[in-house]
Design an enzyme around this catalytic site. Structure first.
Site, mmCIF file in Angstrom:
data_model
loop_
_atom_site.group_PDB
_atom_site.id
_atom_site.type_symbol
_atom_site.label_atom_id
_atom_site.label_comp_id
_atom_site.label_asym_id
_atom_site.label_seq_id
_atom_site.Cartn_x
_atom_site.Cartn_y
_atom_site.Cartn_z
ATOM 1 N N PHE A 266 0.862 -1.183 0.052
ATOM 2 C CA PHE A 266 0.082 -0.141 -0.110
ATOM 3 C C PHE A 266 0.853 1.288 0.206
ATOM 4 O O PHE A 266 0.596 2.138 -0.587
ATOM 5 C CB PHE A 266 -0.973 0.006 1.178
ATOM 6 C CG PHE A 266 -2.088 -1.085 1.142
ATOM 7 C CD1 PHE A 266 -3.075 -0.889 0.247
ATOM 8 C CD2 PHE A 266 -2.243 -1.841 1.989
ATOM 9 C CE1 PHE A 266 -4.292 -1.429 0.332
ATOM 10 C CE2 PHE A 266 -3.305 -2.807 2.111
ATOM 11 C CZ PHE A 266 -4.380 -2.719 1.141
ATOM 12 N N THR A 297 -2.377 -6.424 -7.245
ATOM 13 C CA THR A 297 -2.595 -5.326 -6.415
ATOM 14 C C THR A 297 -3.266 -5.688 -5.099
ATOM 15 O O THR A 297 -3.724 -6.586 -5.051
ATOM 16 C CB THR A 297 -3.374 -4.040 -6.843
ATOM 17 O OG1 THR A 297 -4.658 -4.470 -6.710
ATOM 18 C CG2 THR A 297 -2.864 -3.879 -8.189
ATOM 19 N N ASP A 298 -2.838 -4.834 -3.948
ATOM 20 C CA ASP A 298 -3.708 -4.985 -2.685
ATOM 21 C C ASP A 298 -5.257 -4.388 -2.887
ATOM 22 O O ASP A 298 -5.144 -3.776 -3.957
ATOM 23 C CB ASP A 298 -2.950 -4.580 -1.575
ATOM 24 C CG ASP A 298 -3.210 -5.148 -0.185
ATOM 25 O OD1 ASP A 298 -4.502 -5.765 -0.161
ATOM 26 O OD2 ASP A 298 -2.524 -5.309 0.552
ATOM 27 N N TYR A 299 -5.891 -4.547 -1.848
ATOM 28 C CA TYR A 299 -7.296 -4.116 -1.782
ATOM 29 C C TYR A 299 -7.264 -2.609 -2.360
ATOM 30 O O TYR A 299 -6.681 -1.736 -1.507
ATOM 31 C CB TYR A 299 -7.699 -4.530 -0.615
ATOM 32 C CG TYR A 299 -9.449 -4.403 -0.835
ATOM 33 C CD1 TYR A 299 -10.193 -5.766 -0.509
ATOM 34 C CD2 TYR A 299 -10.135 -3.288 -0.753
ATOM 35 C CE1 TYR A 299 -11.457 -5.833 -0.642
ATOM 36 C CE2 TYR A 299 -11.474 -3.414 -0.539
ATOM 37 C CZ TYR A 299 -12.190 -4.642 -0.391
ATOM 38 O OH TYR A 299 -13.580 -4.667 -0.380
#
Length: 772
Positions: A266, A297-299
């Protein structure tokens, strides 16, 4: 019949496309290096429209389906267009089968969906949090629990796991330390390999086709654990030297173990958000390390590029992310909404998309999903495997081996079952059940976790030990909406009087305290890392009784235990032990299990020392505790040393170390020397000891730490017996990154330390000489 239909359909398409090789356009480095797999991928890719390709790069959470019908929302619309490549948080063989059937119904080319989840420390059989399990210093155990998690996950429809988290972190304010392996890069790299090996369960890429293999994901790339001020998602500023020396190695170790995917971090790194950081994902991951797997990707990380101030809008963010070399968008909808128009405008090329989609398709081929889209949807296997009694037994063993004994004054522990004792059980964690699994317990049923009182009642049933109970106070809770301490149920001191009364009528006070599980995890950073609420106040009242106090802690980070360390008689760090918490803690308290765990994160004396870690540097004005002087590198209000150092942990027995014996005092670059030490169990019970070897490069072209862990061995030593522990040292063990980022050793003088932790060591020295 359905499976055969889909299999036949896709095989025909591959054969047709295979006759037209001149149309294959993608140029990509595969994970497998298998030309047959590469050809299959290219063949399918050649049949896909641009929209279908982009759809494969799109990932959603499984909230778009509940009873079998597609809900009329954004994700449902993309599903109907065959434009979802992956889904996470769908659990259970039946539900995953239903979702896969929906996907295949709408997918023109019948491309299977990839189902994922965050199986961090078990699916339903919940093991100790990763930080706790790392304290076992038992790599085989960590591999085994990861394998069990994979068995359960794959039986429940999951083929891709968003784990392990292998971020190095030296800051206990950061809530996600509970998810990693602590502060040391050498040890963290070994744990990364063990967990990747356990999750994936493969010896080579061909094994992925087995129905119990789980694609692992190394996260979060990179520097996430170095967030400023320990505040989650915050900026990270690292020199290239520190990045390569501390934060990159666990990820390289994961690649060496064959990890199949990566996840973006992030944070921004040196001013560039990781999700759009071409340097780390293309220059380092792809070009330097030659990683051929896929990256997700992350959330919502793509849309967050706008908040970072790095992208002007979601369309721009999607462009930057693709340019960085990212393959799949989790949740943000940046790729699915804007990549087509970006291609039409010439801002990105279709070949970039082809490369990303090729990586995704390869994983689906390797996992066998094209052969059988339902291979992870075996209801009978799910019933047989999930919460298997052998897995539950292993959960108790893992918890036992993760519990760290921090203090045991006057040998107040163990509480023998044969002795007549009245024990007061006091504190909010005596009956606490919800928190025992910790964060990221995924599908672990918190109602099934064994409480401390249940474990003690079972352990001491029929014994001469009798318990009485008073809660004393409550745990402060967290309001997840505001990310602040809840004002709904605020702990008060009304229960103190009863707790003190029960304590006065006991021989020993057993106090169970800690953090509610929401206080340690993602988005759970703290500036005050003492026991939350009024728990310390309660301890102070109990101290006045004059009775010995045993403090059992349930938490997800190193705490400031400065008052507790001085005032209570024994401290047991149980962390969040998981499903079998109460039984495992009772095993330790009773002495049926002799604790052997050691810390993998330093415990500070107070938060002002943070970040604090063992492998610090000397400075030009080092402070000598034995010969203090002015104008040295020290604090005026607290010692430089930690409360409990890295590698520290006690046993119910004692170990005595001999001096170190070196096979030679000179090490030549192409040879090795052996360091040996004798360790005797001088106590009255059998025990295990983690014997740790550290090195100090005394003079280098780049300043070196005072100590660096280079090896360790966990050995079982029967009472009264002695074992000899040997370590080989080579020039490779002494290599380090230089200012130009070259990695090599330098001739010169070295100190070598062997001991029970990073402070309590025996010392010798040797010289590294260049080979003639």
């Amino acid at each position: 019949m359905r499976v055969k239909y889909y299999l036949g359909f896709i095989l025909v398409m591959i054969l047709v496309a295979g006759c037209n090789n001149n149309k294959l356009q993608s140029k990509w480095k595969s994970y497998s290096g298998d030309s047959v797999i590469e050809h299959k991928v290219d063949s399918v890719l050649n049949l896909m429209t641009l929209e279908e390709k982009i759809g494969q790069m799109n990932q959603y959470s499984a909230n778009f389906a509940s009873t079998g019908e597609v809900n009329e929302n954004q994700s449902g619309e993309y599903l109907k267009k065959g434009m979802i490549g992956s889904t996470f948080n769908a659990f259970g063989a039946e539900k995953v089968r239903m979702l896969q059937e929906q996907n295949l119904k709408y997918s023109r080319l019948k491309i299977p969906m990839l189902f994922a989840a965050d199986v961090i420390h078990g699916l339903e059989t919940t093991f100790p949090i990763p930080l706790a399990e790392a304290c076992s210093w038992d790599l085989d155990l960590m591999e085994t629990t990861a394998r069990i998690a994979a068995e359960e996950a794959t039986a429940s429809g999951i083929a891709w796991n968003f784990a392990p988290m292998i971020d190095i972190s030296r800051d206990p304010r950061w809530g996600r330390v509970m998810e990693g392996a602590g502060e040391d890069v050498y040890y963290g790299s070994l744990v990364a390999k063990a967990r990747v090996k356990g999750f994936q369960g493969i010896s080579n890429y061909k094994d992925f086709s087995k129905p119990n293999t789980l694609m692992a994901c190394a996260k979060h790339f990179v520097g996430y654990g170095a967030a400023q001020a320990g505040r989650d998602y915050h900026s990270v500023d690292l020199s290239d030297l520190t990045l390569h020396e501390t934060y990159l190695p666990p990820f390289k170790a994961a690649i060496d173990e064959g990890v199949a995917s990566f996840m973006t971090a992030f944070n921004d790194l040196n001013g560039v958000p990781c999700t759009a950081n071409k340097h780390i994902f293309t220059d380092i991951l792809r070009d330097q390390w030659q990683f051929g797997g896929m990256v997700v990707t992350d959330y919502t990380a793509i849309m967050e590029l706008v908040h970072h101030g790095f992208a002007k809008d979601l369309k721009h963010a999607a462009q930057l992310t693709l340019d960085a070399g990212i393959d799949m968008d989790m949740i943000s909808e940046g790729f699915v909404k804007y990549l087509k128009v970006l291609v039409e405008e010439g801002q990105v090329s279709e070949s970039q998309i082809d490369i990303a989609v090729s990586r995704i398709l390869e994983m689906k081929f390797l996992l066998g999903l094209f052969d059988d889209p339902f291979r992870y949807c075996d209801v009978n296997r799910e019933k047989e495997i999930v919460m298997n009694p052998e897995y539950v037994k292993k959960a108790q063993e893992a918890a036992q081996r993760s519990i760290v004994l921090l203090k045991n004054e006057n040998k107040v522990l163990p509480l023998a079952k044969t002795e007549t004792k009245k024990v007061a059980l006091i504190g909010p964690f005596v009956d606490e059940r919800q928190s025992l699994n910790g964060e990221w317990a995924i599908k672990g049923d918190r109602k099934k976790s064994v409480t401390l009182r249940e474990g003690l009642d079972a352990k001491y049933a029929g014994s001469k030990v009798k318990f009485s109970f008073a809660k004393g106070t409550d745990l402060p809770l967290l309001d997840r909406k505001t990310q602040k301490v809840s004002t709904v149920k605020v702990p008060n001191n009304k229960g103190f009087a009863k707790a003190v009364s029960v304590a006065r009528n006991s021989d020993v006070i057993l106090v169970a305290m800690g953090e509610n599980y929401h206080w340690s995890g993602e988005a759970a950073s703290r500036t005050d890392i003492t026991l939350p609420g009024n728990q310390r106040e309660l301890l102070k009242e109990l101290k006045k009784t004059g009775k010995p106090i045993v403090l059992v802690l349930f938490n997800g980070r190193p705490l400031d235990l400065s008052w507790e360390a001085e005032n209570v008689d024994a401290i047991v760090e149980a962390w969040y032990p998981g499903l079998m918490a109460g039984h495992a803690v009772a095993d330790v308290l009773s002495g049926d299990y002799n604790p052997s765990a050691k810390l993998v994160m330093t415990f500070p004396r107070n938060v002002g020392q943070v970040p604090i870690f063992y492998n610090t540097k000397n400075t030009g004005r080092p402070f000598d505790e034995d010969a203090p002087a002015d104008y040295k590198s020290s604090y005026i209000d607290v010692a430089n040393t930690p409360l409990y150092p890295f590698g520290y942990g006690l046993s119910y027995t004692e170990f005595e170390y001999s001096n170190i014996n070196l096979s030679d005092s000179i090490l030549r670059e192409t040879e090795k020397i052996t360091a040996s030490i004798k360790v005797m169990n001088t106590g009255k019970t059998d025990g295990e000891e983690v014997v740790q070897l550290y090195i100090q490069d005394i003079t280098g072209s780049v300043t070196r730490p005072l100590k660096e862990l280079k090896n360790f061995k966990k050995v079982f030593i029967p009472q009264g017996q002695e074992v000899e522990v040997k370590f080989d040292i080579t020039a490779e063990d002494l290599a380090f990154y230089h200012s130009d980022l070259s990695y090599k050793s330098e001739a010169g003088d070295f100190n070598l330390f062997i001991g029970a932790n990073s402070q309590d060591v025996k010392t010798t020295s040797f010289v590294l000489k260049e080979s003639n």
